[in-house]
Motif scaffolding. Structure first.
Motif, PDB file in Angstrom:
ATOM      1  N   ARG A 177       0.976  -1.419  -0.122  1.00 24.27           N
ATOM      2  CA  ARG A 177      -0.051   0.137   0.019  1.00 24.27           C
ATOM      3  C   ARG A 177       0.873   1.225  -0.094  1.00 24.27           C
ATOM      4  N   GLU A 178       0.353   2.291  -0.425  1.00 23.12           N
ATOM      5  CA  GLU A 178       1.230   3.473  -0.539  1.00 23.12           C
ATOM      6  C   GLU A 178       1.088   4.341   0.808  1.00 23.12           C
ATOM      7  N   VAL A 179       2.427   4.443   1.295  1.00 21.31           N
ATOM      8  CA  VAL A 179       2.265   5.255   2.653  1.00 21.31           C
ATOM      9  C   VAL A 179       2.867   6.535   2.377  1.00 21.31           C
ATOM     10  N   ALA A 180       3.514   7.115   1.523  1.00 17.57           N
ATOM     11  CA  ALA A 180       4.190   8.343   1.771  1.00 17.57           C
ATOM     12  C   ALA A 180       4.441   8.684   0.131  1.00 17.57           C
ATOM     13  N   VAL A 181       4.707  10.026  -0.050  1.00 16.41           N
ATOM     14  CA  VAL A 181       5.432  10.571  -1.244  1.00 16.41           C
ATOM     15  C   VAL A 181       7.016  10.501  -1.359  1.00 16.41           C
ATOM     16  N   ASN A 182       7.412  10.202  -2.370  1.00 17.36           N
ATOM     17  CA  ASN A 182       8.901  10.160  -2.348  1.00 17.36           C
ATOM     18  C   ASN A 182       9.453  11.500  -2.531  1.00 17.36           C
ATOM     19  N   ARG A 183       9.612  12.236  -1.537  1.00 17.00           N
ATOM     20  CA  ARG A 183      10.028  13.559  -1.835  1.00 17.00           C
ATOM     21  C   ARG A 183      11.523  13.601  -2.304  1.00 17.00           C
TER      22      ARG A 183
END
Length: 229
Positions: A177-183
């Motif tokens: 599942r998507e957990v964060a944005v890859n900043r």
């Protein structure tokens, strides 16, 4: 620059090689396969063998029997020990430019791996998978057939990808599942802090894609949005 091919490697009929490639001991490359320039292909690698279909054809490619939609590998890739890249069935299995495929990773039939992708050790791509540019897939990850991993995505090790992962998203787990944005990935592609903030809002569906992004990055977002058109 001449290619450096170990004497124990097997290069079958229908294989087209560019310049400056290294091909290690006991590697087998069979056609139809096109390989560009400046690739480092390690020992015990298998490129161009048939798609893993139980009822499919299994020609003896190392004796000149050619079958399949082919494999295309671009320039400047590092393909480590025991990597396998299978023939396409409907489209050419493709590894673009500047990728790093770590040991025992597998690129199934009809897959497309775009520029700058990293597949860590033992990553397994099911057939027809599309891994978009700059993605980094963690050790031991498994991607279901027909999956898409968006540009700049970061996948945690041991994940099971059963649905598409969006651009510049960090995902982990089984099912993933998507957990964060890859900043970090966004800044490496030329975004300043303000642009990264705006892109994060866009990816979380709380705003529009900001204007003024680096051209290559904006083009990837547009292609992702249009992928089902």
């Amino acid at each position: 620059m001449a290619n450096r091919i170990h004497s124990s490697a097997i290069i079958g009929d229908g294989v087209e090689l560019g310049d400056g490639n290294v091909i290690g001991p006991y590697t087998v490359i069979v056609g139809p396969t096109r390989i560009g320039d400046g690739n480092w292909i390690g020992p015990m690698v298998s490129i161009g063998t048939p798609a893993e279909y139980r009822a499919g054809n299994h020609p003896v490619g190392w004796e000149g029997e050619l079958d399949g939609a082919g494999v295309a590998i671009g320039d400047g890739n590092i393909i480590r020990d025991f990597v396998t890249v299978n023939q396409g069935v409907h489209v050419t299995t493709t590894v673009a430019d500047g990728c790093y495929l770590l040991a025992r990773s597998h690129v199934g039939h009809d897959c497309v791996v775009d520029d700058g992708v990293t597949l860590s050790d033992n990553v397994q791509l099911g057939g027809h998978t599309h891994v978009w540019s700059w993605s980094n897939i963690g050790m031991g990850t498994v991607v279901h057939q027909y999956g898409q991993i968006g540009p700049g995505a970061m996948i945690g090790m041991g994940s099971a990808i059963r649905k598409d992962i969006g651009p510049f998203m960090t995902a982990v787990g089984n099912p993933a599942r998507e957990v964060a944005v890859n900043r970090v990935g966004l800044t490496r592609r030329g975004c300043d802090e303000g642009q990264a903030d705006a892109v994060e809002e866009y990816l979380k569906k709380r705003g529009d894609l900001p204007a003024g992004l680096p051209e290559e990055l904006a083009a990837r977002f547009a292609a992702w949005e249009g992928r089902g058109a």
